[in-house]
Design an enzyme around this catalytic site. Structure first.
Site, PDB file in Angstrom:
ATOM      1  NE  ARG A 109      -1.870   1.547   3.824  1.00 17.41           N
ATOM      2  CZ  ARG A 109      -2.421   1.566   5.036  1.00 17.41           C
ATOM      3  NH1 ARG A 109      -3.684   1.234   5.202  1.00 17.41           N
ATOM      4  NH2 ARG A 109      -1.708   1.907   6.078  1.00 17.41           N
ATOM      5  CB  CYS A 111      -1.241   6.040   2.928  1.00 17.13           C
ATOM      6  SG  CYS A 111      -2.465   7.142   3.660  1.00 17.13           S
TER       7      CYS A 111
END
Length: 132
Positions: A109, A111
């Site tokens: 991921r 962010c």
């Protein structure tokens, strides 16, 4: 003949695209999901009234609908990108994100905080998932 054709994924369970893109595209055994914001699939209106947790729940529900329509699942997601209008919302978004993606092998991921998101959204999430 192309042995790995592309296929658009469309479901009424997620908001209709508002531009020249698809909710997701299948290609080569992989599902590429467009970013979702907190739009109600039926009305197209933003939900949450600025509450990042309510928005995140809707974003994740929208992503789940696209994954399901494509024959994939949260467990098959290998990569996500989380876009936040305010990085101070990270902990709240992360707690809800973990409910969907925290079991088993969590996806890779990124962010990032962004200057703005469509329709004044506070959170947007996209993903890449395996098929089959």
């Amino acid at each position: 003949m192309d042995s790995h054709p592309q296929e658009a994924v469309t479901t009424a369970g997620a908001p209709a695209p508002v531009g020249p893109y698809n909710q997701a595209v299948k290609a080569g055994g992989v599902l590429y999901c467009s970013g979702q914001i907190a739009l109600d699939p039926a009305s197209g209106a933003m939900v949450g009234g600025g509450d990042v947790e309510a928005e995140t729940r809707q974003v994740l529900a929208n992503l789940q609908a696209v994954l399901t329509a494509a024959g994939s699942s949260a467990a098959q997601v290998v990569r996500t990108t989380v876009f936040l209008a305010d990085l101070a919302d990270f902990a709240k978004v992360n707690a809800l994100y973990a409910e969907m993606f925290g079991a088993g092998i969590a996806p890779a991921r990124a962010c990032v905080e962004v200057a703005a998101l469509p329709k004044g959204a506070r959170v947007e999430i996209d993903c890449i998932a395996l098929l089959g």
